[in-house]
Design a protein around this motif. Structure first.
Motif, PDB file in Angstrom:
ATOM      1  N   ILE A 129      13.049  93.007  16.362  1.00 11.13           N
ATOM      2  CA  ILE A 129      13.622  91.850  17.051  1.00 11.13           C
ATOM      3  C   ILE A 129      14.512  92.312  18.196  1.00 11.13           C
ATOM      4  O   ILE A 129      15.316  93.235  18.033  1.00 11.13           O
ATOM      5  CB  ILE A 129      14.431  90.986  16.061  1.00 11.13           C
ATOM      6  CG1 ILE A 129      13.512  90.477  14.932  1.00 11.13           C
ATOM      7  CG2 ILE A 129      15.100  89.811  16.772  1.00 11.13           C
ATOM      8  CD1 ILE A 129      14.241  89.756  13.824  1.00 11.13           C
ATOM      9  N   VAL A 130      14.354  91.698  19.371  1.00 11.77           N
ATOM     10  CA  VAL A 130      15.183  92.020  20.536  1.00 11.77           C
ATOM     11  C   VAL A 130      15.873  90.753  21.020  1.00 11.77           C
ATOM     12  O   VAL A 130      15.538  89.648  20.602  1.00 11.77           O
ATOM     13  CB  VAL A 130      14.328  92.625  21.681  1.00 11.77           C
ATOM     14  CG1 VAL A 130      13.728  93.958  21.272  1.00 11.77           C
ATOM     15  CG2 VAL A 130      13.225  91.641  22.100  1.00 11.77           C
ATOM     16  N   ASP A 146      20.508  99.152  24.052  1.00 10.54           N
ATOM     17  CA  ASP A 146      20.954 100.237  24.937  1.00 10.54           C
ATOM     18  C   ASP A 146      21.384  99.699  26.297  1.00 10.54           C
ATOM     19  O   ASP A 146      22.371 100.152  26.885  1.00 10.54           O
ATOM     20  CB  ASP A 146      19.846 101.271  25.114  1.00 10.54           C
ATOM     21  CG  ASP A 146      19.584 102.058  23.837  1.00 10.54           C
ATOM     22  OD1 ASP A 146      20.500 102.103  22.982  1.00 10.54           O
ATOM     23  OD2 ASP A 146      18.473 102.603  23.688  1.00 10.54           O
ATOM     24  N   GLU A 147      20.632  98.724  26.811  1.00  9.38           N
ATOM     25  CA  GLU A 147      20.978  98.128  28.107  1.00  9.38           C
ATOM     26  C   GLU A 147      22.292  97.368  28.031  1.00  9.38           C
ATOM     27  O   GLU A 147      23.109  97.428  28.954  1.00  9.38           O
ATOM     28  CB  GLU A 147      19.848  97.211  28.578  1.00  9.38           C
ATOM     29  CG  GLU A 147      18.593  97.950  29.012  1.00  9.38           C
ATOM     30  CD  GLU A 147      17.452  97.017  29.322  1.00  9.38           C
ATOM     31  OE1 GLU A 147      16.728  97.268  30.302  1.00  9.38           O
ATOM     32  OE2 GLU A 147      17.266  96.027  28.577  1.00  9.38           O
ATOM     33  N   LYS A 152      28.881  98.258  29.191  1.00  4.92           N
ATOM     34  CA  LYS A 152      30.274  98.426  28.804  1.00  4.92           C
ATOM     35  C   LYS A 152      30.841  99.708  29.399  1.00  4.92           C
ATOM     36  O   LYS A 152      30.115 100.658  29.674  1.00  4.92           O
ATOM     37  CB  LYS A 152      30.411  98.467  27.277  1.00  4.92           C
ATOM     38  CG  LYS A 152      29.960  97.191  26.587  1.00  4.92           C
ATOM     39  CD  LYS A 152      30.128  97.301  25.088  1.00  4.92           C
ATOM     40  CE  LYS A 152      29.679  96.037  24.372  1.00  4.92           C
ATOM     41  NZ  LYS A 152      29.821  96.139  22.901  1.00  4.92           N
ATOM     42  N   SER A 153      32.149  99.725  29.573  1.00  8.54           N
ATOM     43  CA  SER A 153      32.828 100.925  30.069  1.00  8.54           C
ATOM     44  C   SER A 153      33.980 101.266  29.134  1.00  8.54           C
ATOM     45  O   SER A 153      34.360 100.476  28.273  1.00  8.54           O
ATOM     46  CB  SER A 153      33.359 100.697  31.489  1.00  8.54           C
ATOM     47  OG  SER A 153      34.381  99.723  31.475  1.00  8.54           O
ATOM     48  N   ASP A 154      34.536 102.455  29.303  1.00  9.00           N
ATOM     49  CA  ASP A 154      35.663 102.867  28.470  1.00  9.00           C
ATOM     50  C   ASP A 154      36.854 101.928  28.637  1.00  9.00           C
ATOM     51  O   ASP A 154      37.633 101.715  27.708  1.00  9.00           O
ATOM     52  CB  ASP A 154      36.082 104.298  28.819  1.00  9.00           C
ATOM     53  CG  ASP A 154      35.009 105.306  28.433  1.00  9.00           C
ATOM     54  OD1 ASP A 154      34.194 104.980  27.552  1.00  9.00           O
ATOM     55  OD2 ASP A 154      34.990 106.410  29.012  1.00  9.00           O
TER      56      ASP A 154
END
Length: 332
Positions: A129-130, A146-147, A152-154
């Motif tokens: 499922i996506v 993953d996308e 997101k960033s730190d």
């Protein structure tokens, strides 16, 4: 095999705990009890757990309560200027309401919801499922985990203080959820400096962070014990009142009588006085069902008559409130 469904708080998962029949025919249930000790700052899991075996014949009033998990924490860091203060966030509230499962009326088997693909004509597994965003009917833009993670960033883990305001400027309509904040070890001094400075200046902070997949607006309020964080709604998330209403002219006598009633009913706020009485009756009803007893019907008070005019209703209410106050004084 029968199951006992234990209810947990909002921040934890529901536990389904199997039970078996003992020699006497009772359901022997292994249930985990989790002590409600305070979370230790700097530790992601400070729960103290213990288990024991009980039978259905042992069930008492306390056994029918929810099994409450300790609140989970989030790692964040308050950032303002060049100051960086790592903290953990904990929810200030928990859900104590009883939850029910949907069962088949005939067999009492639990209803299952299957993730079925009509194109494949089969049930899908979790890894098949996506996530997809609907552009138009039957057309989607697909984004993998993953996308989404790559977006997101730190800095998303940081709580960026944008500016400071007077606490009175933040309308309660914007407030949503509250969190306790606890500084990580060795950062207490910076945390305490921020808390005391904000408290001295009677200032609240407006900040932003990312929670889950959503950028979140926050307010930070200094208290004697800590800094309380509150998630805020963005302005475009608020809706206007559904409709306007007439504002009739009020007489002086009506105003004075209403104010007299309010004064007679005024007392200090004591949260320990208030309890969810419906949930208590619901727990009692479940326990009666477990013991095979009939459910006791609640006596309902008679409906209020609609024939009283406003002034008469106010006058009777004031008299009743004053009588109640006199009775309390006599008891003391």
């Amino acid at each position: 095999m029968p199951f006992l469904h234990c209810i947990t708080s909002q921040s934890a998962h529901r536990m389904i705990i199997p039970c078996r029949r003992d020699k006497s025919g009772h359901d022997e249930v292994k249930r985990s009890f989790i002590s409600q000790t305070k979370d230790v700052p700097g530790r992601s899991d400070s729960r103290a757990e213990k288990s024991r075996l009980i039978t259905s014949s042992e069930i008492s009033h306390t056994d029918c309560r929810e099994v409450i998990m300790m609140p989970s924490s989030q790692s964040k860091a308050i950032s303002f200027g060049l100051v960086h203060i790592p903290i953990r966030l904990y929810r200030t509230t928990r859900d104590t309401s009883i939850s029910f499962n949907q069962l088949c009326k005939e067999t009492h088997q639990r209803v299952r919801y299957r993730k079925f693909c009509p194109g494949c004509s089969r049930e899908l597994k979790a890894d098949e499922i996506v996530k997809g965003y609907q552009v138009e009917k039957d057309k989607y833009v697909v984004l993998s985990d993953d996308e989404l993670e790559a977006l997101k960033s730190d800095s998303d883990q940081q709580i960026h203080i944008l500016h400071f305001v007077s606490p009175d400027e933040i309308d309660e309509l914007y407030t949503e959820k509250y969190f306790y904040s606890v500084p990580e070890p060795h950062t207490e001094k910076a945390y305490e400096l921020l808390r005391k400075s904000m408290q001295k200046l009677n200032a609240a902070a407006v900040a932003k962070t990312v929670m889950g997949t959503k950028e979140t607006l926050l307010a930070l309020y200094p208290r004697e014990e800590d800094i309380l964080l509150c998630t805020l709604f963005f302005q475009d998330e608020l809706v206007q009142p559904p409709q306007t209403f007439a504002r009739p002219r009020l007489s002086k006598a009506e105003n004075e009588m209403a104010q007299q009633l309010i004064r007679s009913m005024t007392k200090p706020f004591a949260p320990e006085r208030y309890h969810d009485e419906y949930q208590a009756r619901l727990r009692d009803a479940i326990e009666q069902k477990i013991r095979g007893q009939q459910i006791t019907q609640v006596k309902r008070s008679s409906a209020h008559t609609s024939s009283l005019d406003l002034m008469e209703a106010l006058q009777r209410s004031v008299t009743a409130a004053q009588t109640s106050v006199k009775k309390r004084r006599v008891r003391h």
